[in-house]
Design an enzyme around this catalytic site. Structure first.
Site, PDB file in Angstrom:
ATOM      1  N   GLY A 105       1.226  -1.034   0.251  1.00 16.40           N
ATOM      2  CA  GLY A 105       0.087  -0.189   0.077  1.00 16.40           C
ATOM      3  C   GLY A 105       0.557   1.707  -0.178  1.00 16.40           C
ATOM      4  N   CYS A 106      -0.216   2.261  -0.286  1.00 14.51           N
ATOM      5  CA  CYS A 106       1.139   3.944  -0.625  1.00 14.51           C
ATOM      6  C   CYS A 106       1.327   4.042   1.232  1.00 14.51           C
ATOM      7  CB  CYS A 106      -0.163   4.562  -0.727  1.00 14.51           C
ATOM      8  SG  CYS A 106      -1.444   5.311  -0.227  1.00 14.51           S
ATOM      9  N   TYR A 107       0.422   3.748   1.646  1.00 18.23           N
ATOM     10  CA  TYR A 107       1.051   4.382   3.477  1.00 18.23           C
ATOM     11  C   TYR A 107       2.205   3.406   3.905  1.00 18.23           C
ATOM     12  CZ  TYR A 107      -2.364   7.594   4.306  1.00 18.23           C
ATOM     13  OH  TYR A 107      -3.494   8.738   3.773  1.00 18.23           O
TER      14      TYR A 107
END
Length: 297
Positions: A105-107
């Site tokens: 995921g981006c986070y």
């Protein structure tokens, strides 16, 4: 089939089955909702295809944790052990002879790249890590809820999906892999009044005897040969505008002597290094191409 006008007039969107896709491609990118990717991955893998999945379906190794954070039973739990968590800078050594790649995921991408050097060099405690991340609205998905509309987000900042954001599951999973010890973090995501870009600010307690030189050595050693991760010199601060529309991650760190804590800041474009660009980076590695092929550093 649906055609579109203008520059891409010859581009056709088709309702394809996994068998149709398998007949045309050796490597397949899945950009499907959570819970749907697993239905497509299974038949593709059975036909010997390589699958690069951008959903969360194969990031979490424990099907019970997946159920806890995503609210549905996993549809292909037998594949969880076959997938590799495809953050190239940390796990490319695991890519060989694998067929199922779970893009982070981006986070987690922004957070794990920031914390990995300190964890691998045993510089910080596993307890008491505090993470605040700020993302462009695209980081929250393409939902049409009122809260994500322009009028609500313009000139505004707000936390969302806290205190238990879905990405906590993979953040903690991967930090445990790095440290070998139980690790629980405090994570609060926020939405910025911008379309894209992400900044994560992290604070962690230093272990006894750790100094600035130890931290600098750890970061420089970890990323000296990486195309897409740059460690800024002392005093410089990462800025979202410097990485937007690139596959780059910029990092900076500082020691807070008053609190004996290490502070780390990272920035990425959540739609590139946090999603599509990283998927292309993974594909390049699989095909033994330069990882930066077709990507902007």
């Amino acid at each position: 089939a649906l055609g579109i006008r203008g520059r891409f007039a010859n581009l056709i969107f088709e309702d394809l089955s996994p068998n149709d896709v398998a007949s045309r491609a050796d490597i397949v990118f899945l950009a499907l909702p959570h819970g749907v990717s697993s239905e497509f991955a299974s038949p593709l893998l059975e036909q010997g295809k390589t699958v690069i999945d951008l959903s969360a379906d194969f990031r979490i190794k424990d099907e019970h944790v997946y159920l806890e954070f995503y609210g549905v039973k996993h549809k292909a739990p037998e594949l969880l052990k076959e997938s590799v968590y495809a953050l190239p800078e940390l796990h490319r050594d695991e890519f060989k002879n694998r067929k199922l790649f779970a893009c982070p995921g981006c986070y987690p991408t922004s957070i794990l790249l920031a914390l990995a050097p300190a964890f691998k060099s045993d510089l910080i405690d596993c307890d008491g890590i505090v993470i605040n991340s700020l993302s462009g609205v695209s980081g929250a998905g393409k939902k049409s809820d009122l809260v994500y509309s322009f009028c609500e987000r313009d000139s505004n900042v707000m936390p969302y999906s806290w205190p238990k954001h879905r990405h906590l599951s993979e953040i903690e999973q991967e930090l445990v892999r790095l440290s070998g010890d139980p690790t629980t973090v405090s994570f609060t995501p926020h939405l910025l009044p911008i379309v894209r870009g992400m900044l994560s600010s992290i604070s962690a307690k230093l272990k006894e005897g750790v100094d600035l030189g130890n931290v600098r050595d750890a970061f420089e050693t970890s990323y000296k040969d990486e195309h897409f991760v740059s460690v800024l010199v002392d005093g410089d601060s990462p800025e979202i505008r410097h990485v937007v529309k690139t596959n780059s991650c910029q990092l900076a760190f500082a020691l807070d002597q008053r609190t004996n804590r290490l502070q780390i800041v990272s920035v990425i474009d959540n739609l590139v290094k946090g999603a599509s660009g990283q998927a292309v980076q993974v594909m390049n590695h699989i095909l033994q191409l330069p990882e930066e092929e077709g990507l902007i550093c």
